[in-house]
Scaffold this active site. Structure first.
Site, mmCIF file in Angstrom:
data_model
loop_
_atom_site.group_PDB
_atom_site.id
_atom_site.type_symbol
_atom_site.label_atom_id
_atom_site.label_comp_id
_atom_site.label_asym_id
_atom_site.label_seq_id
_atom_site.Cartn_x
_atom_site.Cartn_y
_atom_site.Cartn_z
ATOM 1 N N HIS A 1 0.869 -1.177 0.000
ATOM 2 C CA HIS A 1 0.000 0.000 0.000
ATOM 3 C C HIS A 1 0.909 1.231 0.000
ATOM 4 C CE1 HIS A 1 -2.796 2.970 1.753
ATOM 5 N NE2 HIS A 1 -3.787 2.151 1.440
ATOM 6 N N ASP B 1 2.923 -4.343 8.159
ATOM 7 C CA ASP B 1 1.704 -3.548 8.001
ATOM 8 C C ASP B 1 0.530 -4.521 8.104
ATOM 9 O OD1 ASP B 1 -0.581 -2.353 7.018
ATOM 10 O OD2 ASP B 1 0.342 -1.630 5.158
ATOM 11 N N GLN C 1 -4.714 -5.009 7.012
ATOM 12 C CA GLN C 1 -5.677 -5.912 6.390
ATOM 13 C C GLN C 1 -5.652 -7.306 7.007
ATOM 14 O OE1 GLN C 1 -7.900 -4.926 4.245
ATOM 15 N NE2 GLN C 1 -7.072 -2.925 3.687
ATOM 16 N N LYS D 1 -10.845 -0.560 10.283
ATOM 17 C CA LYS D 1 -11.018 -1.722 9.412
ATOM 18 C C LYS D 1 -11.475 -2.946 10.201
ATOM 19 C CE LYS D 1 -7.518 -0.248 6.094
ATOM 20 N NZ LYS D 1 -8.325 0.376 5.050
ATOM 21 N N CYS E 1 -4.799 2.556 -3.708
ATOM 22 C CA CYS E 1 -3.563 3.056 -3.097
ATOM 23 C C CYS E 1 -2.413 2.066 -3.274
ATOM 24 C CB CYS E 1 -3.765 3.356 -1.612
ATOM 25 S SG CYS E 1 -4.934 4.680 -1.312
#
Lengths: 148, 416
Positions: free
Chosen positions: B133, B210, B213, B236, B374
């Site tokens: 991302h 990261d 997600q 999220k 993104c």
């Protein structure tokens, strides 16, 4: 909200078979238009004979609205003077953003009037106006490229 | 539209009951029931989270860490209690390792500016992957500009999987930091981050994952992964917007200078010098997002109540079904076909730009994301300007995918 107001037959047709979808060799005016949000990329070419737009074409990729809008724009600009083209830019801007003044004389715009459905879809207005902004940039020397 | 497939629900996960917790799902959009398939962009919130935030403001709000009065004490307890919940949720060793941030993006920027910037210089390398991302690319580009370090990019293959052999080959003595996504937002790929972390550690590099997600969709144990930093966002995973977490190993956080100056990150201030606060507050300047933390804590309670394993199992069913049903749409190509995937289906449709797909399915009440997500380098790799993306949460249903497929067939007819 009816999708048929947005994707009218003439728009679907111009998307499937874009007119004047080609490069114009120099000497020419050209500018690039980019809508990074949706990935639309257009390059507009203009050839002027004195003050008159002798030829106009475009290349690139984008959604149906942006491709059809560019295709119809090229058809409508051929033979127009620079000031007529810039006046048409203003009228299209009014049409797409839904200003009253344009609504009265929409029929004068001919085929371009098919784009008036876009005003009901605020997220799509930029798709339809991208080519017009790019044309204006090319015409007013924003990123004009002139070679022999 | 059809209801061919009955919803296949695991025992223990009652989708109808779960959906009743989410008021936003029960509305008509363009005269159709809303089908919300844009969860990778942001999920929705259950009443339990909405009520926790409202109740905090109704009964308990004051500034934290500042007053001896009752409300300040209650607010502080709620705020720090939420931190403990998040610590337990990702199995960090101590509350000191849970730093509140505005979200994943700010967490990564914190590491970039407070860890990487003071340490890196010319000749040093930061290794990322092609599927990151933008939030896990741009902060490192900025650090490289500031320090003279180099950004190195590990390639991916046609399925959207990391080229693990290339990743390992690119690791070396110059690699100071590896920053990779746990799950790709654009492709759904679940990266083998435990293996990648071990490789990076063997090469002597620090590791940031990261997890924006990943944490909403599977059980994540930061100590089992072995990473130094792990970043994720509340919005999220059914929590409020504007808050997230940076997990950092205590030893590495202790070595880092503060990032921003202000209230709460200090113990004592004079014009001769300032003594910084202890972890985790050293990195939390200014009045924090207290209500956000409280809501985030409530979101974690909610997810734990359902169970992360049950959530992962249910979403795997939704993915399997969606992959099958959407593959049957003529001219549809799925972008991202990794063996291990989260419930994300990115796709392109022959002859129809993703932007048009977005508008056409929206007219049917279906929310999908269209664009580059993104992740422009990913789009470039697959040679597409954009994709449409259906991304799922445990509250979605098979019927919503059936409706999406029907809307895509309709789009084909419209453009035929």
């Amino acid at each position: 909200m009816d999708l048929k107001d947005l994707y009218r037959d003439v728009i679907v047709d111009h998307n499937r078979r874009p007119r004047n979808f080609r490069e114009i060799e120099p000497p020419r005016c050209t500018a690039d238009g980019h809508n990074p949000l949706c990935g639309d990329k257009l390059r507009v070419y203009l050839r002027l004979a004195d003050d008159v737009i002798e030829d106009v074409a475009f290349e690139g990729s984008g959604c149906a609205i942006s491709v059809a809008s560019a295709s119809m724009m090229t058809e409508s600009l051929k033979g127009k003077t620079q000031s007529e083209a810039l006046a048409l830019f203003e009228r299209m801007h009014d049409l797409l953003t839904g200003r009253e003044s344009a609504a009265a004389n929409v029929s004068e715009l001919g085929k371009l009037a098919a784009l008036q459905g876009v005003r009901e879809y605020p997220t799509r207005v930029k798709c339809a106006s991208l080519c017009w902004h790019t044309m204006k940039t090319a015409l007013t020397g924003g990123q004009t490229v002139t070679t022999e | 539209m059809s209801a061919r497939a009955g919803n296949i629900v695991q025992p223990g996960l009652d989708v109808a009951r779960i959906r009743a917790d989410f008021p936003i799902l029960h509305q008509a959009v363009n005269s159709h029931p809303l089908a919300y398939l844009d969860n990778a962009a942001s999920s929705q919130r259950p009443l339990q989270v909405i009520d926790a935030v409202a109740e905090y403001y109704r009964s308990d709000h004051a500034n934290v860490h500042r007053g001896v009065h009752a409300l300040s004490q209650r607010a502080t307890d709620a705020f720090e209690g939420a931190r403990s919940k998040l610590r337990a949720f990702v199995n960090a060793a101590s509350d000191k390792e849970i730093i509140w941030t505005r979200g994943t993006t700010e967490a990564i920027n914190l590491v970039a500016q407070a860890w990487a910037r003071p340490r890196l210089g010319p000749g040093d390398e930061i290794l990322v992957s092609r599927m990151e991302h933008h939030a896990n690319i741009v902060p490192w580009q900025m650090v490289c500009e500031q320090t003279g370090a180099t950004l190195v990019v590990a390639p991916i293959d046609e399925k959207g999987e990391i080229r693990l052999d290339e990743f390992e080959r690119l690791l070396g003595p110059a690699t100071r930091l590896v920053a990779v996504g746990h799950v790709s937002n654009a492709l759904g790929t679940i990266n083998p981050v435990r293996e990648m972390t071990a490789m990076a550690k063997a090469a002597g590099a620090a590791v940031l994952l990261d997890g924006a997600q990943a944490v909403p969709h599977m059980r994540v144990d930061v100590r089992e992964l072995g990473c130094d930093f792990y970043a994720f966002s509340s919005h999220k995973m059914c929590g409020p917007t504007g808050i997230g977490v940076l997990y950092g190993r205590e030893a590495i956080l202790a070595e880092m200078p503060p990032w921003q100056g202000g209230g709460d990150m200090i113990l004592a201030v004079s014009f001769e010098g300032t003594i910084y606060n202890d972890l985790p507050w050293k990195f939390e300047a200014g009045t924090p997002n207290i209500a956000g933390a409280v809501g985030f804590g409530a979101a974690v309670d909610y997810l734990e109540d359902i169970g992360m394993d049950a959530i992962a199992a249910r979403e795997a069913q939704l993915l399997e079904h969606a992959t099958r049903v959407l593959s049957e749409v003529p001219g549809l190509r799925i972008i991202g076909t990794a063996e291990h995937k989260a419930a994300v289906v990115s796709f392109v449709l022959e002859g129809i730009h993703p932007h048009d797909i977005g508008t056409i399915v929206d007219a049917e009440g279906i929310a999908v994301r269209t664009g580059h997500h993104c992740a422009m380098p990913v789009m470039e790799f697959f040679g597409v300007p954009a994709t449409a993306r259906a991304s799922y949460s445990f509250y979605n249903t098979e019927e919503e995918t059936e409706r999406l497929a029907a809307a895509l067939n309709k789009a084909q007819e419209m453009f035929a």
